[in-house]
Design a protein around this motif. Structure first.
Motif, PDB file in Angstrom:
ATOM      1  N   LEU A 148       0.845  -1.194   0.000  1.00  0.00           N
ATOM      2  CA  LEU A 148       0.000   0.000   0.000  1.00  0.00           C
ATOM      3  C   LEU A 148       0.883   1.248   0.000  1.00  0.00           C
ATOM      4  O   LEU A 148       2.036   1.194   0.418  1.00  0.00           O
ATOM      5  CB  LEU A 148      -0.916   0.004   1.218  1.00  0.00           C
ATOM      6  CG  LEU A 148      -1.733  -1.281   1.444  1.00  0.00           C
ATOM      7  CD1 LEU A 148      -2.441  -1.228   2.792  1.00  0.00           C
ATOM      8  CD2 LEU A 148      -2.732  -1.478   0.322  1.00  0.00           C
ATOM      9  N   GLU A 149       0.340   2.363  -0.434  1.00  0.00           N
ATOM     10  CA  GLU A 149       1.094   3.616  -0.439  1.00  0.00           C
ATOM     11  C   GLU A 149       0.229   4.740   0.101  1.00  0.00           C
ATOM     12  O   GLU A 149      -0.953   4.841  -0.220  1.00  0.00           O
ATOM     13  CB  GLU A 149       1.571   3.959  -1.853  1.00  0.00           C
ATOM     14  CG  GLU A 149       2.595   2.995  -2.413  1.00  0.00           C
ATOM     15  CD  GLU A 149       3.203   3.494  -3.718  1.00  0.00           C
ATOM     16  OE1 GLU A 149       2.951   4.663  -4.091  1.00  0.00           O
ATOM     17  OE2 GLU A 149       3.932   2.722  -4.365  1.00  0.00           O
ATOM     18  N   GLY A 150       0.856   5.586   0.941  1.00  0.00           N
ATOM     19  CA  GLY A 150       0.152   6.735   1.494  1.00  0.00           C
ATOM     20  C   GLY A 150       0.210   6.776   3.000  1.00  0.00           C
ATOM     21  O   GLY A 150       1.179   6.325   3.613  1.00  0.00           O
ATOM     22  N   ASP A 151      -0.844   7.316   3.596  1.00  0.00           N
ATOM     23  CA  ASP A 151      -0.953   7.409   5.052  1.00  0.00           C
ATOM     24  C   ASP A 151      -1.187   6.026   5.628  1.00  0.00           C
ATOM     25  O   ASP A 151      -2.164   5.349   5.275  1.00  0.00           O
ATOM     26  CB  ASP A 151      -2.115   8.336   5.407  1.00  0.00           C
ATOM     27  CG  ASP A 151      -2.472   8.282   6.870  1.00  0.00           C
ATOM     28  OD1 ASP A 151      -1.656   8.728   7.694  1.00  0.00           O
ATOM     29  OD2 ASP A 151      -3.560   7.765   7.183  1.00  0.00           O
ATOM     30  N   ALA A 152      -0.294   5.569   6.510  1.00  0.00           N
ATOM     31  CA  ALA A 152      -0.333   4.181   6.971  1.00  0.00           C
ATOM     32  C   ALA A 152      -1.658   3.789   7.637  1.00  0.00           C
ATOM     33  O   ALA A 152      -2.277   2.801   7.231  1.00  0.00           O
ATOM     34  CB  ALA A 152       0.851   3.899   7.894  1.00  0.00           C
ATOM     35  N   PRO A 153      -2.122   4.515   8.671  1.00  0.00           N
ATOM     36  CA  PRO A 153      -3.387   4.101   9.303  1.00  0.00           C
ATOM     37  C   PRO A 153      -4.552   4.082   8.323  1.00  0.00           C
ATOM     38  O   PRO A 153      -5.331   3.129   8.291  1.00  0.00           O
ATOM     39  CB  PRO A 153      -3.590   5.144  10.403  1.00  0.00           C
ATOM     40  CG  PRO A 153      -2.231   5.694  10.675  1.00  0.00           C
ATOM     41  CD  PRO A 153      -1.524   5.684   9.355  1.00  0.00           C
ATOM     42  N   GLY A 154      -4.661   5.132   7.520  1.00  0.00           N
ATOM     43  CA  GLY A 154      -5.766   5.221   6.567  1.00  0.00           C
ATOM     44  C   GLY A 154      -5.746   4.100   5.546  1.00  0.00           C
ATOM     45  O   GLY A 154      -6.793   3.528   5.209  1.00  0.00           O
ATOM     46  N   GLN A 155      -4.564   3.768   5.050  1.00  0.00           N
ATOM     47  CA  GLN A 155      -4.444   2.708   4.054  1.00  0.00           C
ATOM     48  C   GLN A 155      -4.780   1.340   4.640  1.00  0.00           C
ATOM     49  O   GLN A 155      -5.439   0.517   4.002  1.00  0.00           O
ATOM     50  CB  GLN A 155      -3.030   2.698   3.483  1.00  0.00           C
ATOM     51  CG  GLN A 155      -2.707   3.879   2.583  1.00  0.00           C
ATOM     52  CD  GLN A 155      -3.553   3.892   1.313  1.00  0.00           C
ATOM     53  OE1 GLN A 155      -3.731   2.854   0.680  1.00  0.00           O
ATOM     54  NE2 GLN A 155      -4.079   5.048   0.963  1.00  0.00           N
ATOM     55  N   ILE A 156      -4.314   1.087   5.860  1.00  0.00           N
ATOM     56  CA  ILE A 156      -4.593  -0.198   6.511  1.00  0.00           C
ATOM     57  C   ILE A 156      -6.089  -0.347   6.791  1.00  0.00           C
ATOM     58  O   ILE A 156      -6.684  -1.398   6.544  1.00  0.00           O
ATOM     59  CB  ILE A 156      -3.780  -0.326   7.812  1.00  0.00           C
ATOM     60  CG1 ILE A 156      -2.289  -0.416   7.486  1.00  0.00           C
ATOM     61  CG2 ILE A 156      -4.229  -1.554   8.615  1.00  0.00           C
ATOM     62  CD1 ILE A 156      -1.383  -0.287   8.699  1.00  0.00           C
ATOM     63  N   ILE A 157      -6.710   0.725   7.288  1.00  0.00           N
ATOM     64  CA  ILE A 157      -8.142   0.685   7.586  1.00  0.00           C
ATOM     65  C   ILE A 157      -8.949   0.472   6.308  1.00  0.00           C
ATOM     66  O   ILE A 157      -9.895  -0.331   6.271  1.00  0.00           O
ATOM     67  CB  ILE A 157      -8.568   1.986   8.294  1.00  0.00           C
ATOM     68  CG1 ILE A 157      -7.955   2.045   9.701  1.00  0.00           C
ATOM     69  CG2 ILE A 157     -10.090   2.092   8.369  1.00  0.00           C
ATOM     70  CD1 ILE A 157      -8.083   3.396  10.370  1.00  0.00           C
ATOM     71  N   ALA A 158      -8.580   1.177   5.237  1.00  0.00           N
ATOM     72  CA  ALA A 158      -9.296   1.036   3.966  1.00  0.00           C
ATOM     73  C   ALA A 158      -9.153  -0.374   3.403  1.00  0.00           C
ATOM     74  O   ALA A 158     -10.122  -0.958   2.899  1.00  0.00           O
ATOM     75  CB  ALA A 158      -8.775   2.070   2.958  1.00  0.00           C
ATOM     76  N   GLU A 159      -7.947  -0.936   3.491  1.00  0.00           N
ATOM     77  CA  GLU A 159      -7.724  -2.294   2.984  1.00  0.00           C
ATOM     78  C   GLU A 159      -8.500  -3.319   3.802  1.00  0.00           C
ATOM     79  O   GLU A 159      -9.049  -4.285   3.252  1.00  0.00           O
ATOM     80  CB  GLU A 159      -6.232  -2.616   3.015  1.00  0.00           C
ATOM     81  CG  GLU A 159      -5.863  -3.956   2.412  1.00  0.00           C
ATOM     82  CD  GLU A 159      -6.153  -4.050   0.929  1.00  0.00           C
ATOM     83  OE1 GLU A 159      -6.332  -5.184   0.438  1.00  0.00           O
ATOM     84  OE2 GLU A 159      -6.195  -2.999   0.255  1.00  0.00           O
ATOM     85  N   ALA A 160      -8.557  -3.111   5.124  1.00  0.00           N
ATOM     86  CA  ALA A 160      -9.308  -4.023   5.984  1.00  0.00           C
ATOM     87  C   ALA A 160     -10.788  -4.033   5.630  1.00  0.00           C
ATOM     88  O   ALA A 160     -11.454  -5.077   5.685  1.00  0.00           O
ATOM     89  CB  ALA A 160      -9.120  -3.631   7.450  1.00  0.00           C
ATOM     90  N   GLN A 161     -11.297  -2.878   5.252  1.00  0.00           N
ATOM     91  CA  GLN A 161     -12.711  -2.783   4.896  1.00  0.00           C
ATOM     92  C   GLN A 161     -12.961  -3.358   3.503  1.00  0.00           C
ATOM     93  O   GLN A 161     -13.955  -4.063   3.277  1.00  0.00           O
ATOM     94  CB  GLN A 161     -13.161  -1.322   4.946  1.00  0.00           C
ATOM     95  CG  GLN A 161     -14.643  -1.125   4.649  1.00  0.00           C
ATOM     96  CD  GLN A 161     -15.081   0.310   4.869  1.00  0.00           C
ATOM     97  OE1 GLN A 161     -14.319   1.133   5.358  1.00  0.00           O
ATOM     98  NE2 GLN A 161     -16.312   0.610   4.501  1.00  0.00           N
ATOM     99  N   GLU A 162     -12.071  -3.093   2.576  1.00  0.00           N
ATOM    100  CA  GLU A 162     -12.281  -3.521   1.187  1.00  0.00           C
ATOM    101  C   GLU A 162     -12.049  -5.017   1.013  1.00  0.00           C
ATOM    102  O   GLU A 162     -12.723  -5.672   0.220  1.00  0.00           O
ATOM    103  CB  GLU A 162     -11.336  -2.747   0.265  1.00  0.00           C
ATOM    104  CG  GLU A 162     -11.481  -3.101  -1.205  1.00  0.00           C
ATOM    105  CD  GLU A 162     -10.520  -2.321  -2.078  1.00  0.00           C
ATOM    106  OE1 GLU A 162     -10.362  -2.703  -3.255  1.00  0.00           O
ATOM    107  OE2 GLU A 162      -9.920  -1.343  -1.575  1.00  0.00           O
TER     108      GLU A 162
END
Length: 247
Positions: A173-187
């Motif tokens: 993933l690339e970008g803001d770490a917390p935001g990217q992890i949360i988005a990936e967990a949801q998707e």
């Protein structure tokens, strides 16, 4: 709750105890006395100003505990047949600890695993840099991406060997770490996120922030935070049940 655990896990020894005092202190002390390898807690998922003013027992235990802490929410209870475990890794240090910890568990058949790491994408926005500098930054980023891919591939191969299937995959993933992890967990979607923590002190958390705490505060599935140090192979768990004090 004890009866429910015994019914679900008849081969496991289960005991209960009522503690009197400040919840976070008593839970941490009980985990230490029990020599627990895992603390499992519920959380109402307070965020922002509400959490800052009133505090959160689960986050207080997370900050003080030297053992892994799993924070479970009602919305994070698994309802799908293929349970999804998202392993968020810092591939540059102690990533083996995160994999070691995940592989301690007797995962059910067909459990899905996904290893992810987050790279910064700041080089894309350096518009004022000379072309040569921008090119060097892009090349460095690609070099880091290749190194990260090699480590993630090794982690996935190890998981697949241990669980006896091809249920693990990876993604950079690339970008803001917390935001990217949360988005990936949801998707994806994930039922549990396992993520390492360096255990920053209070001042570092206030001014720098913590990826693990940010994820735990805002994601809707269960989160398990581990310290990036070696853990004992034998797994016991102390379960903190939401009773007198709300979490």
């Amino acid at each position: 709750s004890v009866a429910k655990i015994k019914s679900a896990l008849p081969h496991v020894k289960v005991a209960s105890e009522m503690l009197d005092g400040y919840a976070e202190q008593m839970i941490s002390q009980a985990a230490q006395d029990f020599k627990a390898d895992l603390i499992v807690m519920g959380s109402h998922g307070r965020t922002g100003l509400q959490q800052f003013l009133m505090g959160s027992v689960s986050h207080a235990v997370l900050r003080s505990s030297s053992v892994p802490v799993r924070i479970v929410r009602q919305s994070g209870l698994a309802s799908r047949q293929n349970y999804g475990v998202l392993i968020a890794m810092n591939v540059w240090e102690h990533w083996e600890d995160t994999i070691d910890h995940a592989l301690q568990f007797p995962w059910a058949e067909y459990t899905r695993f996904k290893c992810v790491t987050v790279l910064s994408n700041e080089h894309r926005y350096m518009c004022m840099d000379p072309t040569e500098v921008a090119s060097q930054m892009a090349a460095k980023h690609e070099e880091l991406r290749l190194k990260a891919a090699n480590i993630l591939e090794a982690a996935v191969a190890r998981i697949n060997r241990c669980v006896g299937s091809e249920q693990a995959s990876y993604k950079i993933l690339e970008g803001d770490a917390p935001g990217q992890i949360i988005a990936e967990a949801q998707e994806w979607p994930a039922d549990l996120i396992i993520i390492g923590s360096h255990g920053r002190n209070l001042m570092e958390r206030v001014f720098v922030g913590s990826v693990s705490e940010a994820v735990a505060s805002h994601v809707h599935c269960a989160v398990e935070i581990i310290r990036t140090t070696k853990k004992a192979a034998k797994l016991r768990a102390i379960t903190a049940i939401d009773g007198v004090q709300s979490l």
